[in-house]
Motif scaffolding. Structure first.
Motif, mmCIF file in Angstrom:
data_model
loop_
_atom_site.group_PDB
_atom_site.id
_atom_site.type_symbol
_atom_site.label_atom_id
_atom_site.label_comp_id
_atom_site.label_asym_id
_atom_site.label_seq_id
_atom_site.Cartn_x
_atom_site.Cartn_y
_atom_site.Cartn_z
ATOM 1 N N ALA A 85 0.828 -1.213 0.000
ATOM 2 C CA ALA A 85 0.000 0.000 0.000
ATOM 3 C C ALA A 85 0.858 1.257 0.000
ATOM 4 O O ALA A 85 0.781 2.071 0.924
ATOM 5 N N PRO A 86 1.693 1.435 -1.054
ATOM 6 C CA PRO A 86 2.641 2.562 -1.059
ATOM 7 C C PRO A 86 1.982 3.894 -1.410
ATOM 8 O O PRO A 86 2.270 4.517 -2.435
ATOM 9 N N VAL A 87 1.099 4.339 -0.535
ATOM 10 C CA VAL A 87 0.407 5.611 -0.728
ATOM 11 C C VAL A 87 1.426 6.746 -0.707
ATOM 12 O O VAL A 87 2.342 6.758 0.131
ATOM 13 N N ALA A 88 1.294 7.675 -1.639
ATOM 14 C CA ALA A 88 2.177 8.845 -1.643
ATOM 15 C C ALA A 88 2.047 9.558 -0.297
ATOM 16 O O ALA A 88 0.946 9.841 0.165
ATOM 17 N N GLY A 89 3.145 9.811 0.337
ATOM 18 C CA GLY A 89 3.114 10.395 1.680
ATOM 19 C C GLY A 89 3.255 9.353 2.764
ATOM 20 O O GLY A 89 3.559 9.676 3.907
ATOM 21 N N GLY A 90 2.988 8.081 2.437
ATOM 22 C CA GLY A 90 3.293 7.000 3.353
ATOM 23 C C GLY A 90 2.223 6.594 4.338
ATOM 24 O O GLY A 90 2.429 5.665 5.111
ATOM 25 N N THR A 91 1.070 7.244 4.338
ATOM 26 C CA THR A 91 0.032 6.898 5.303
ATOM 27 C C THR A 91 -1.212 6.425 4.580
ATOM 28 O O THR A 91 -1.834 7.180 3.829
ATOM 29 N N ARG A 92 -1.584 5.181 4.798
ATOM 30 C CA ARG A 92 -2.772 4.610 4.157
ATOM 31 C C ARG A 92 -4.003 4.898 5.009
ATOM 32 O O ARG A 92 -4.065 4.491 6.164
ATOM 33 N N PRO A 93 -5.016 5.580 4.450
ATOM 34 C CA PRO A 93 -6.270 5.745 5.187
ATOM 35 C C PRO A 93 -6.856 4.384 5.558
ATOM 36 O O PRO A 93 -6.779 3.431 4.785
ATOM 37 N N GLN A 94 -7.422 4.288 6.748
ATOM 38 C CA GLN A 94 -7.881 2.999 7.258
ATOM 39 C C GLN A 94 -8.978 2.371 6.405
ATOM 40 O O GLN A 94 -9.118 1.151 6.386
ATOM 41 N N ASP A 95 -9.752 3.193 5.699
ATOM 42 C CA ASP A 95 -10.860 2.626 4.921
ATOM 43 C C ASP A 95 -10.467 2.294 3.490
ATOM 44 O O ASP A 95 -11.312 1.840 2.712
ATOM 45 N N LEU A 96 -9.216 2.475 3.123
ATOM 46 C CA LEU A 96 -8.766 2.151 1.772
ATOM 47 C C LEU A 96 -7.897 0.896 1.794
ATOM 48 O O LEU A 96 -7.184 0.634 2.754
ATOM 49 N N PHE A 97 -7.974 0.148 0.709
ATOM 50 C CA PHE A 97 -7.171 -1.062 0.512
ATOM 51 C C PHE A 97 -7.402 -2.081 1.629
ATOM 52 O O PHE A 97 -6.478 -2.690 2.153
ATOM 53 N N THR A 98 -8.683 -2.244 1.971
ATOM 54 C CA THR A 98 -9.046 -3.282 2.928
ATOM 55 C C THR A 98 -8.891 -4.666 2.310
ATOM 56 O O THR A 98 -8.862 -5.665 3.037
ATOM 57 N N ARG A 99 -8.808 -4.739 0.981
ATOM 58 C CA ARG A 99 -8.441 -5.991 0.304
ATOM 59 C C ARG A 99 -6.912 -5.993 0.198
ATOM 60 O O ARG A 99 -6.258 -6.309 1.166
ATOM 61 N N HIS A 100 -6.329 -5.605 -0.916
ATOM 62 C CA HIS A 100 -4.874 -5.433 -0.905
ATOM 63 C C HIS A 100 -4.431 -4.577 -2.076
ATOM 64 O O HIS A 100 -5.111 -4.454 -3.088
ATOM 65 N N TRP A 101 -3.245 -3.994 -1.899
ATOM 66 C CA TRP A 101 -2.511 -3.329 -2.976
ATOM 67 C C TRP A 101 -1.036 -3.369 -2.615
ATOM 68 O O TRP A 101 -0.645 -3.026 -1.504
ATOM 69 N N GLY A 102 -0.229 -3.851 -3.534
ATOM 70 C CA GLY A 102 1.204 -3.868 -3.324
ATOM 71 C C GLY A 102 1.942 -3.593 -4.616
ATOM 72 O O GLY A 102 1.415 -3.794 -5.708
ATOM 73 N N ARG A 103 3.171 -3.119 -4.485
ATOM 74 C CA ARG A 103 4.022 -2.799 -5.625
ATOM 75 C C ARG A 103 5.340 -3.559 -5.492
ATOM 76 O O ARG A 103 5.902 -3.660 -4.398
ATOM 77 N N ALA A 104 5.816 -4.107 -6.595
ATOM 78 C CA ALA A 104 7.104 -4.799 -6.591
ATOM 79 C C ALA A 104 7.885 -4.429 -7.839
ATOM 80 O O ALA A 104 7.306 -4.175 -8.906
ATOM 81 N N THR A 105 9.195 -4.396 -7.718
ATOM 82 C CA THR A 105 10.082 -4.199 -8.854
ATOM 83 C C THR A 105 10.806 -5.511 -9.118
ATOM 84 O O THR A 105 11.429 -6.071 -8.208
ATOM 85 N N LEU A 106 10.714 -5.988 -10.351
ATOM 86 C CA LEU A 106 11.330 -7.241 -10.742
ATOM 87 C C LEU A 106 12.486 -6.961 -11.695
ATOM 88 O O LEU A 106 12.402 -6.065 -12.538
ATOM 89 N N ARG A 107 13.565 -7.750 -11.559
ATOM 90 C CA ARG A 107 14.698 -7.615 -12.465
ATOM 91 C C ARG A 107 14.608 -8.690 -13.539
ATOM 92 O O ARG A 107 14.641 -9.881 -13.254
ATOM 93 N N ARG A 108 14.494 -8.263 -14.799
ATOM 94 C CA ARG A 108 14.359 -9.188 -15.920
ATOM 95 C C ARG A 108 15.730 -9.744 -16.318
ATOM 96 O O ARG A 108 16.765 -9.224 -15.893
ATOM 97 N N PRO A 109 15.734 -10.803 -17.133
ATOM 98 C CA PRO A 109 17.013 -11.440 -17.497
ATOM 99 C C PRO A 109 18.011 -10.497 -18.146
ATOM 100 O O PRO A 109 19.224 -10.693 -18.003
#
Length: 296
Positions: free
Chosen positions: A133-157
């Motif tokens: 839940a990488p909300v800009a500013g770093g604080t996720r409101p409690q009523d948002l993303f009650t399911r999920h949200w995530g970000r990942a960076t992958l390194r390709r071959p």
């Protein structure tokens, strides 16, 4: 179009850096030799219904769960697809997702839920950073993303990076919370979108293509892979008689010009065989698969 396929079991190298926002350490598979190709990329977005099987009350589903067979069943269904990246919505226990990742020999990261619906990302490639839940500013409101949200960076071959956002947005007829979730996600994505980086948004977004929520993604420059190359209606829910398209793979950056295939997997064991009372589907959703042809 015939797409080249990679042989199974990619060697995982390098180190793993896990970003802030309380993301657990990713599981890294043992190194196993495999030839890797940069010719194509296959990804799958799948709401797995906590790996309970569907309908979960059917004897076959209950017996398989009680016997601890679900990791093997999911791995057996996903293995032939040889996907580079798979994201789960409504993930089961971490022990089950870890077992699936081990059977597929994939790196895995878990995205904790604001409620009881965590996400999971499985990757053939090294996960070099991740954030929940990488909300800009770093604080996720409690009523948002009650399911999920995530970000990942992958390194390709080839050493380049791929940004993957895994998300499961708020369900329900009222779009208010979903729109706020989308606005927060787009604010977080903006630096990557502005920089033209390869980016994927994958998951159960709980909205149809004819909504303001969908249009917000399009207006921000994301491309719906199914709208670009898919055939038919692309319905993903439910897995017996699909009636809605709510599971997506969106793309942005140069990779959005490389979409070769996008489709829901309306095949057994992902679909429910309506005329067979002994059968069950792995989930109430169908997986959404997309393939990108990366070679010129």
């Amino acid at each position: 179009m015939h797409l080249s396929r990679r042989r199974w079991l990619h060697a995982a190298t390098g180190t793993l850096a896990v970003a802030a926002f309380s993301v657990p350490e990713a599981i890294v598979p043992a190194a196993v030799a495999e030839e890797s190709s940069a010719d194509d990329l296959t990804v799958i977005a799948y709401n797995v219904y906590q790996c309970r099987g569907w309908p979960s009350q059917r004897r076959g589903a209950m017996d398989a769960k009680a016997a601890g067979e679900m990791p093997e069943r999911f791995a057996a269904a996903l293995s032939p697809l040889n996907a580079d990246v798979v994201v789960f919505s409504e993930s089961p226990s971490e022990s089950i997702t870890t077992a699936i990742a081990e059977k597929l020999n994939r790196h895995v990261i878990r995205f904790p839920s604001g409620g009881n619906w965590p996400g999971t990302l499985l990757s053939r490639w090294e996960i070099i950073d991740s954030a929940n839940a990488p909300v800009a500013g770093g604080t996720r409101p409690q009523d948002l993303f009650t399911r999920h949200w995530g970000r990942a960076t992958l390194r390709r071959p080839d050493g380049s990076e791929l940004i993957v956002h895994s998300a499961h947005l708020m369900p329900g007829a009222d779009p208010g919370v979903r729109i706020r979730e989308i606005n927060a996600m787009l604010e977080s994505m903006k630096p990557d979108l502005d920089a033209g980086r390869d980016l994927l948004l994958m998951g159960d977004l709980n909205h149809a293509p004819d909504t303001a929520e969908y249009q917000a993604w399009i207006d921000a420059g994301l491309v719906d892979t199914f709208e670009r190359v898919g055939q038919g209606d692309g319905l993903t829910f439910k897995s017996d008689t699909p009636m809605r398209r709510i599971d997506y793979v969106f793309a942005a950056g140069p990779i959005a010009d490389r979409i070769a295939e996008s489709k829901p997997l309306f095949t057994s064991p992902f679909r429910l065989e309506n005329d067979n009372e002994a059968s069950f589907a792995l989930s109430d959703h169908l997986p959404q698969l997309a393939t990108f042809q990366l070679s010129h």
